[in-house]
Scaffold this motif. Structure first.
Motif, mmCIF file in Angstrom:
data_model
loop_
_atom_site.group_PDB
_atom_site.id
_atom_site.type_symbol
_atom_site.label_atom_id
_atom_site.label_comp_id
_atom_site.label_asym_id
_atom_site.label_seq_id
_atom_site.Cartn_x
_atom_site.Cartn_y
_atom_site.Cartn_z
ATOM 1 N N ASN A 180 25.300 56.589 56.166
ATOM 2 C CA ASN A 180 24.825 56.367 57.470
ATOM 3 C C ASN A 180 25.881 55.441 58.190
ATOM 4 O O ASN A 180 25.535 54.197 58.609
ATOM 5 C CB ASN A 180 23.381 55.484 57.438
ATOM 6 C CG ASN A 180 22.689 55.143 58.694
ATOM 7 O OD1 ASN A 180 23.055 55.841 59.562
ATOM 8 N ND2 ASN A 180 22.135 53.950 58.644
ATOM 9 N N LYS B 165 28.674 53.652 67.011
ATOM 10 C CA LYS B 165 28.913 52.463 67.361
ATOM 11 C C LYS B 165 30.183 52.055 67.382
ATOM 12 O O LYS B 165 30.548 51.035 68.398
ATOM 13 C CB LYS B 165 28.176 51.467 66.516
ATOM 14 C CG LYS B 165 26.684 51.507 66.390
ATOM 15 C CD LYS B 165 25.956 50.324 65.597
ATOM 16 C CE LYS B 165 24.573 50.253 65.866
ATOM 17 N NZ LYS B 165 23.918 49.282 65.043
ATOM 18 N N ASN C 103 24.813 60.536 65.706
ATOM 19 C CA ASN C 103 25.405 59.603 64.633
ATOM 20 C C ASN C 103 24.848 60.326 63.155
ATOM 21 O O ASN C 103 25.536 60.433 62.300
ATOM 22 C CB ASN C 103 24.980 58.458 64.583
ATOM 23 C CG ASN C 103 25.923 57.462 63.647
ATOM 24 O OD1 ASN C 103 27.143 57.069 64.090
ATOM 25 N ND2 ASN C 103 25.438 57.114 62.487
ATOM 26 N N ARG C 104 23.526 60.642 63.146
ATOM 27 C CA ARG C 104 23.118 61.315 61.954
ATOM 28 C C ARG C 104 23.569 62.745 61.596
ATOM 29 O O ARG C 104 23.961 62.953 60.485
ATOM 30 C CB ARG C 104 21.484 61.461 62.040
ATOM 31 C CG ARG C 104 20.797 61.788 60.545
ATOM 32 C CD ARG C 104 19.485 61.800 60.820
ATOM 33 N NE ARG C 104 18.947 63.392 61.581
ATOM 34 C CZ ARG C 104 17.731 63.410 62.209
ATOM 35 N NH1 ARG C 104 16.924 62.413 62.116
ATOM 36 N NH2 ARG C 104 17.517 64.607 62.518
ATOM 37 N N GLN D 124 27.972 54.122 60.892
ATOM 38 C CA GLN D 124 28.026 53.955 62.355
ATOM 39 C C GLN D 124 29.090 54.447 63.278
ATOM 40 O O GLN D 124 29.681 53.571 63.748
ATOM 41 C CB GLN D 124 27.463 52.762 62.644
ATOM 42 C CG GLN D 124 26.244 52.124 61.962
ATOM 43 C CD GLN D 124 24.934 53.055 62.381
ATOM 44 O OE1 GLN D 124 24.731 53.360 63.463
ATOM 45 N NE2 GLN D 124 24.312 53.374 61.288
ATOM 46 N N THR E 27 21.394 57.910 68.082
ATOM 47 C CA THR E 27 21.059 58.095 66.724
ATOM 48 C C THR E 27 21.103 59.189 66.108
ATOM 49 O O THR E 27 21.707 59.513 64.969
ATOM 50 C CB THR E 27 19.808 57.271 66.511
ATOM 51 O OG1 THR E 27 19.903 55.947 67.177
ATOM 52 C CG2 THR E 27 19.279 57.211 65.089
ATOM 53 N N LYS F 21 16.404 58.008 74.441
ATOM 54 C CA LYS F 21 17.417 56.715 73.863
ATOM 55 C C LYS F 21 17.692 57.154 72.424
ATOM 56 O O LYS F 21 18.533 56.515 71.815
ATOM 57 C CB LYS F 21 16.844 55.519 74.161
ATOM 58 C CG LYS F 21 16.391 54.851 75.618
ATOM 59 C CD LYS F 21 15.866 53.624 75.510
ATOM 60 C CE LYS F 21 15.882 53.151 77.168
ATOM 61 N NZ LYS F 21 15.077 52.027 77.344
ATOM 62 N N GLU F 22 17.042 58.035 71.968
ATOM 63 C CA GLU F 22 17.364 58.206 70.554
ATOM 64 C C GLU F 22 18.752 59.154 70.259
ATOM 65 O O GLU F 22 18.935 59.396 69.145
ATOM 66 C CB GLU F 22 16.249 58.961 69.712
ATOM 67 C CG GLU F 22 14.877 58.115 69.794
ATOM 68 C CD GLU F 22 13.677 58.931 69.112
ATOM 69 O OE1 GLU F 22 14.046 59.741 68.226
ATOM 70 O OE2 GLU F 22 12.654 58.755 69.390
#
Length: 297
Positions: A8, A13, A231-232, A10, A228, A224-225
Protein backbone atom coordinates in the motif's frame (compact mmCIF):
# COMPACT_ATOMS: atom_id res chain seq x y z
CA UNK A 1 6.72 -15.01 -8.89
CA UNK A 2 5.95 -12.18 -6.46
CA UNK A 3 8.61 -10.13 -4.72
CA UNK A 4 5.95 -8.16 -2.88
CA UNK A 5 2.82 -9.22 -1.09
CA UNK A 6 -0.07 -6.84 -0.64
CA UNK A 7 1.53 -3.39 -0.66
CA UNK A 8 0.00 0.00 0.00
CA UNK A 9 2.70 2.43 -1.11
CA UNK A 10 1.26 5.92 -1.52
CA UNK A 11 2.45 6.62 -5.06
CA UNK A 12 -0.31 9.10 -5.80
CA UNK A 13 0.36 11.20 -2.69
CA UNK A 14 3.94 11.84 -3.80
CA UNK A 15 3.07 12.46 -7.45
CA UNK A 16 3.81 16.20 -7.22
CA UNK A 17 7.33 15.43 -6.00
CA UNK A 18 7.66 12.99 -8.90
CA UNK A 19 6.45 15.71 -11.29
CA UNK A 20 9.16 18.05 -10.00
CA UNK A 21 11.82 15.35 -10.43
CA UNK A 22 10.62 14.58 -13.96
CA UNK A 23 10.46 18.25 -14.97
CA UNK A 24 13.94 18.80 -13.56
CA UNK A 25 15.34 15.86 -15.55
CA UNK A 26 13.55 16.97 -18.71
CA UNK A 27 14.80 20.55 -18.29
CA UNK A 28 18.36 19.33 -17.72
CA UNK A 29 18.09 17.12 -20.81
CA UNK A 30 16.78 19.93 -23.01
CA UNK A 31 19.42 22.39 -21.75
CA UNK A 32 22.16 19.83 -22.43
CA UNK A 33 20.83 19.20 -25.95
CA UNK A 34 20.67 22.95 -26.64
CA UNK A 35 24.20 23.54 -25.35
CA UNK A 36 25.49 20.68 -27.49
CA UNK A 37 23.60 21.94 -30.54
CA UNK A 38 21.26 18.94 -30.52
CA UNK A 39 22.02 15.21 -30.35
CA UNK A 40 25.51 14.17 -31.38
CA UNK A 41 24.92 12.08 -34.49
CA UNK A 42 27.48 9.57 -35.67
CA UNK A 43 28.55 8.87 -39.22
CA UNK A 44 25.28 7.03 -39.96
CA UNK A 45 23.51 10.41 -39.92
CA UNK A 46 26.15 13.08 -40.55
CA UNK A 47 27.91 11.38 -43.43
CA UNK A 48 31.65 10.79 -43.76
CA UNK A 49 34.08 7.91 -43.54
CA UNK A 50 34.85 5.49 -40.73
CA UNK A 51 37.95 3.29 -40.71
CA UNK A 52 38.62 0.68 -38.03
CA UNK A 53 42.17 -0.65 -37.78
CA UNK A 54 43.65 -3.45 -35.69
CA UNK A 55 47.38 -3.13 -35.02
CA UNK A 56 49.72 -5.91 -33.95
CA UNK A 57 50.81 -3.91 -30.89
CA UNK A 58 49.11 -1.24 -28.75
CA UNK A 59 48.99 2.10 -30.51
CA UNK A 60 48.83 5.67 -29.19
CA UNK A 61 46.01 7.90 -30.45
CA UNK A 62 48.36 10.85 -30.90
CA UNK A 63 50.68 8.78 -33.09
CA UNK A 64 47.80 7.91 -35.42
CA UNK A 65 46.67 11.54 -35.49
CA UNK A 66 50.16 12.74 -36.40
CA UNK A 67 50.34 10.19 -39.19
CA UNK A 68 47.19 11.45 -40.93
CA UNK A 69 47.46 15.16 -40.00
CA UNK A 70 49.50 16.12 -43.08
CA UNK A 71 46.61 15.04 -45.30
CA UNK A 72 44.21 17.41 -43.51
CA UNK A 73 42.72 14.85 -41.14
CA UNK A 74 44.30 16.22 -37.95
CA UNK A 75 40.87 17.04 -36.50
CA UNK A 76 39.47 13.55 -37.17
CA UNK A 77 37.86 11.73 -34.29
CA UNK A 78 40.17 8.90 -33.23
CA UNK A 79 39.62 6.56 -30.30
CA UNK A 80 40.45 3.08 -29.12
CA UNK A 81 37.81 0.49 -29.87
CA UNK A 82 37.59 -2.33 -27.33
CA UNK A 83 41.37 -2.85 -27.06
CA UNK A 84 44.54 -0.68 -26.98
CA UNK A 85 45.65 -2.07 -30.34
CA UNK A 86 42.40 -1.20 -32.15
CA UNK A 87 41.38 2.28 -33.23
CA UNK A 88 38.42 3.83 -35.00
CA UNK A 89 39.02 6.89 -37.18
CA UNK A 90 36.04 9.03 -38.14
CA UNK A 91 36.37 11.74 -40.78
CA UNK A 92 33.55 14.05 -41.84
CA UNK A 93 32.55 14.82 -45.41
CA UNK A 94 35.55 16.03 -47.40
CA UNK A 95 35.89 17.15 -51.00
CA UNK A 96 38.57 14.90 -52.42
CA UNK A 97 39.09 12.93 -55.60
CA UNK A 98 40.82 10.18 -53.66
CA UNK A 99 39.12 7.80 -51.28
CA UNK A 100 39.54 8.98 -47.67
CA UNK A 101 40.03 5.43 -46.38
CA UNK A 102 42.80 4.80 -48.94
CA UNK A 103 44.61 8.01 -47.97
CA UNK A 104 44.41 7.15 -44.27
CA UNK A 105 45.69 3.61 -44.80
CA UNK A 106 48.62 4.73 -46.98
CA UNK A 107 49.58 7.46 -44.53
CA UNK A 108 49.58 5.17 -41.50
CA UNK A 109 51.52 2.49 -43.38
CA UNK A 110 54.22 5.05 -44.26
CA UNK A 111 54.40 6.81 -40.88
CA UNK A 112 54.04 3.78 -38.59
CA UNK A 113 55.82 0.93 -40.44
CA UNK A 114 56.95 -0.72 -37.20
CA UNK A 115 53.39 -1.57 -36.19
CA UNK A 116 51.53 -3.44 -38.99
CA UNK A 117 47.75 -3.44 -39.03
CA UNK A 118 44.75 -4.96 -40.72
CA UNK A 119 41.61 -3.12 -41.80
CA UNK A 120 38.68 -4.37 -39.77
CA UNK A 121 35.97 -2.14 -41.18
CA UNK A 122 35.40 0.74 -43.59
CA UNK A 123 32.11 2.63 -43.74
CA UNK A 124 31.20 5.54 -45.96
CA UNK A 125 27.97 7.52 -45.86
CA UNK A 126 27.11 10.43 -48.13
CA UNK A 127 25.60 13.67 -46.75
CA UNK A 128 22.29 13.17 -48.55
CA UNK A 129 21.85 9.65 -47.18
CA UNK A 130 22.79 10.84 -43.69
CA UNK A 131 20.18 13.62 -43.83
CA UNK A 132 17.52 11.19 -45.04
CA UNK A 133 18.34 8.78 -42.21
CA UNK A 134 17.86 11.54 -39.63
CA UNK A 135 14.46 12.41 -41.08
CA UNK A 136 13.45 8.75 -41.27
CA UNK A 137 14.46 8.18 -37.64
CA UNK A 138 12.41 11.18 -36.46
CA UNK A 139 9.44 10.05 -38.57
CA UNK A 140 9.66 6.53 -37.12
CA UNK A 141 9.46 7.82 -33.55
CA UNK A 142 6.67 10.34 -34.31
CA UNK A 143 4.58 7.79 -36.22
CA UNK A 144 4.97 5.26 -33.43
CA UNK A 145 3.64 7.82 -30.95
CA UNK A 146 0.71 8.77 -33.19
CA UNK A 147 -0.30 5.12 -33.67
CA UNK A 148 0.05 4.51 -29.93
CA UNK A 149 -2.20 7.51 -29.26
CA UNK A 150 -4.85 6.12 -31.62
CA UNK A 151 -4.56 2.59 -30.16
CA UNK A 152 -4.96 3.71 -26.55
CA UNK A 153 -7.87 6.03 -27.45
CA UNK A 154 -9.57 3.03 -29.05
CA UNK A 155 -8.79 0.57 -26.26
CA UNK A 156 -9.27 2.94 -23.32
CA UNK A 157 -10.18 6.64 -23.39
CA UNK A 158 -8.55 9.85 -24.56
CA UNK A 159 -7.26 10.77 -21.10
CA UNK A 160 -5.40 7.45 -20.92
CA UNK A 161 -3.66 8.18 -24.21
CA UNK A 162 -2.53 11.58 -22.92
CA UNK A 163 -0.89 9.91 -19.93
CA UNK A 164 0.79 7.27 -22.09
CA UNK A 165 2.14 9.76 -24.64
CA UNK A 166 3.37 12.05 -21.85
CA UNK A 167 5.23 9.09 -20.34
CA UNK A 168 6.78 8.13 -23.70
CA UNK A 169 7.86 11.70 -24.46
CA UNK A 170 9.28 11.82 -20.92
CA UNK A 171 11.28 8.61 -21.49
CA UNK A 172 12.71 9.55 -24.88
CA UNK A 173 13.62 13.12 -23.86
CA UNK A 174 15.47 12.00 -20.73
CA UNK A 175 17.23 9.16 -22.56
CA UNK A 176 18.45 11.59 -25.25
CA UNK A 177 19.46 13.96 -22.47
CA UNK A 178 21.57 11.27 -20.80
CA UNK A 179 23.30 10.59 -24.12
CA UNK A 180 23.92 14.31 -24.53
CA UNK A 181 25.33 14.67 -20.99
CA UNK A 182 27.71 11.76 -21.54
CA UNK A 183 28.53 12.97 -25.07
CA UNK A 184 27.52 9.64 -26.64
CA UNK A 185 26.79 9.47 -30.36
CA UNK A 186 23.33 8.72 -31.70
CA UNK A 187 23.61 5.89 -34.23
CA UNK A 188 21.16 3.65 -36.07
CA UNK A 189 21.24 1.02 -33.26
CA UNK A 190 20.39 3.77 -30.76
CA UNK A 191 17.29 4.67 -32.78
CA UNK A 192 16.34 0.99 -32.62
CA UNK A 193 16.89 1.13 -28.86
CA UNK A 194 14.64 4.21 -28.55
CA UNK A 195 11.85 2.45 -30.44
CA UNK A 196 12.35 -0.59 -28.19
CA UNK A 197 12.04 1.68 -25.16
CA UNK A 198 8.79 3.08 -26.56
CA UNK A 199 7.35 -0.42 -26.86
CA UNK A 200 8.63 -1.55 -23.46
CA UNK A 201 7.37 1.53 -21.62
CA UNK A 202 3.99 1.31 -23.35
CA UNK A 203 3.59 -2.36 -22.42
CA UNK A 204 4.23 -1.58 -18.75
CA UNK A 205 1.80 1.35 -18.86
CA UNK A 206 -0.93 -0.73 -20.53
CA UNK A 207 -0.73 -3.37 -17.77
CA UNK A 208 -1.26 -0.69 -15.11
CA UNK A 209 -4.05 0.93 -17.16
CA UNK A 210 -5.87 -2.38 -17.51
CA UNK A 211 -5.92 -2.82 -13.75
CA UNK A 212 -7.04 0.78 -13.23
CA UNK A 213 -9.91 0.36 -15.69
CA UNK A 214 -11.07 -2.84 -14.00
CA UNK A 215 -10.97 -1.29 -10.54
CA UNK A 216 -12.69 1.92 -11.66
CA UNK A 217 -15.76 -0.05 -12.75
CA UNK A 218 -16.79 -0.32 -9.11
CA UNK A 219 -17.09 3.46 -8.58
CA UNK A 220 -18.83 6.37 -10.22
CA UNK A 221 -17.04 8.65 -12.63
CA UNK A 222 -15.80 11.72 -10.78
CA UNK A 223 -15.80 9.95 -7.43
CA UNK A 224 -13.33 11.10 -4.78
CA UNK A 225 -12.24 7.47 -4.47
CA UNK A 226 -10.49 7.59 -7.85
CA UNK A 227 -7.03 8.52 -6.49
CA UNK A 228 -7.28 5.64 -4.00
CA UNK A 229 -8.38 3.20 -6.71
CA UNK A 230 -5.57 4.26 -9.04
CA UNK A 231 -3.01 3.99 -6.23
CA UNK A 232 -4.31 0.51 -5.39
CA UNK A 233 -4.04 -0.53 -9.03
CA UNK A 234 -0.39 0.53 -9.18
CA UNK A 235 0.34 -1.47 -6.02
CA UNK A 236 -1.45 -4.53 -7.40
CA UNK A 237 0.75 -4.52 -10.52
CA UNK A 238 3.93 -3.51 -8.68
CA UNK A 239 5.29 -7.03 -8.28
CA UNK A 240 4.76 -7.78 -11.97
CA UNK A 241 6.47 -4.51 -12.90
CA UNK A 242 9.50 -5.23 -10.73
CA UNK A 243 9.86 -8.82 -11.98
CA UNK A 244 9.53 -7.82 -15.65
CA UNK A 245 11.86 -4.83 -15.38
CA UNK A 246 14.35 -6.72 -13.23
CA UNK A 247 14.70 -9.73 -15.52
CA UNK A 248 14.90 -7.56 -18.63
CA UNK A 249 17.46 -5.29 -16.99
CA UNK A 250 19.55 -8.29 -15.97
CA UNK A 251 19.88 -9.43 -19.58
CA UNK A 252 20.69 -5.92 -20.83
CA UNK A 253 23.34 -5.37 -18.14
CA UNK A 254 25.04 -8.63 -19.17
CA UNK A 255 24.87 -7.44 -22.79
CA UNK A 256 26.45 -4.13 -21.76
CA UNK A 257 29.45 -5.75 -20.07
CA UNK A 258 29.97 -8.75 -22.33
CA UNK A 259 28.33 -7.84 -25.65
CA UNK A 260 31.36 -6.06 -27.05
CA UNK A 261 32.05 -2.44 -27.95
CA UNK A 262 29.59 -2.35 -30.85
CA UNK A 263 26.60 -3.26 -28.65
CA UNK A 264 27.65 -1.28 -25.58
CA UNK A 265 25.90 2.00 -26.42
CA UNK A 266 22.79 0.08 -27.55
CA UNK A 267 22.70 -1.77 -24.22
CA UNK A 268 23.34 1.47 -22.32
CA UNK A 269 20.35 3.10 -24.03
CA UNK A 270 18.15 0.17 -23.01
CA UNK A 271 19.40 0.28 -19.40
CA UNK A 272 18.52 3.97 -19.14
CA UNK A 273 15.24 3.48 -21.00
CA UNK A 274 14.06 0.54 -18.88
CA UNK A 275 14.80 2.44 -15.67
CA UNK A 276 13.10 5.63 -16.84
CA UNK A 277 10.23 3.69 -18.47
CA UNK A 278 9.44 1.80 -15.27
CA UNK A 279 9.52 5.05 -13.32
CA UNK A 280 7.24 6.85 -15.79
CA UNK A 281 4.60 4.11 -15.86
CA UNK A 282 4.23 4.49 -12.09
CA UNK A 283 4.91 8.18 -11.47
CA UNK A 284 3.87 9.85 -14.76
CA UNK A 285 1.31 7.92 -16.82
CA UNK A 286 -0.97 6.89 -13.95
CA UNK A 287 -0.86 10.08 -11.81
CA UNK A 288 -1.88 12.13 -14.86
CA UNK A 289 -5.22 10.31 -14.74
CA UNK A 290 -5.74 11.63 -11.20
CA UNK A 291 -5.02 15.23 -12.19
CA UNK A 292 -7.15 15.03 -15.32
CA UNK A 293 -10.43 16.95 -15.20
CA UNK A 294 -12.81 14.09 -14.66
CA UNK A 295 -16.46 14.55 -15.56
CA UNK A 296 -18.68 15.12 -12.59
CA UNK A 297 -20.72 12.17 -11.47
Amino acid sequence: MRFFGKTNIQFIKVRKIAYIISLSLITLSIVSLILHGGPRYNIDFTGGTLVQLKFEKPIEIQKVRSAIAEHGFGDAEIKHFGAPNEVVIRVGIVESDEEVATVIEKSITEKIPENPYIVERVEKVGPKIGHELVLDAIKAILWSMILILIYIMWRFEFKYSVGAIAALAHDITITLGVFSLFDIEISAPIIAALLTIVGYSLNDTIVVYDRIRENLKSIKRGSKEMPTIINRSINETLSRTVVTSGTTLLVVVVLYFFGGEVLRTFAFALIVGIGIGTYSSIFVASPILVDWKWHKA
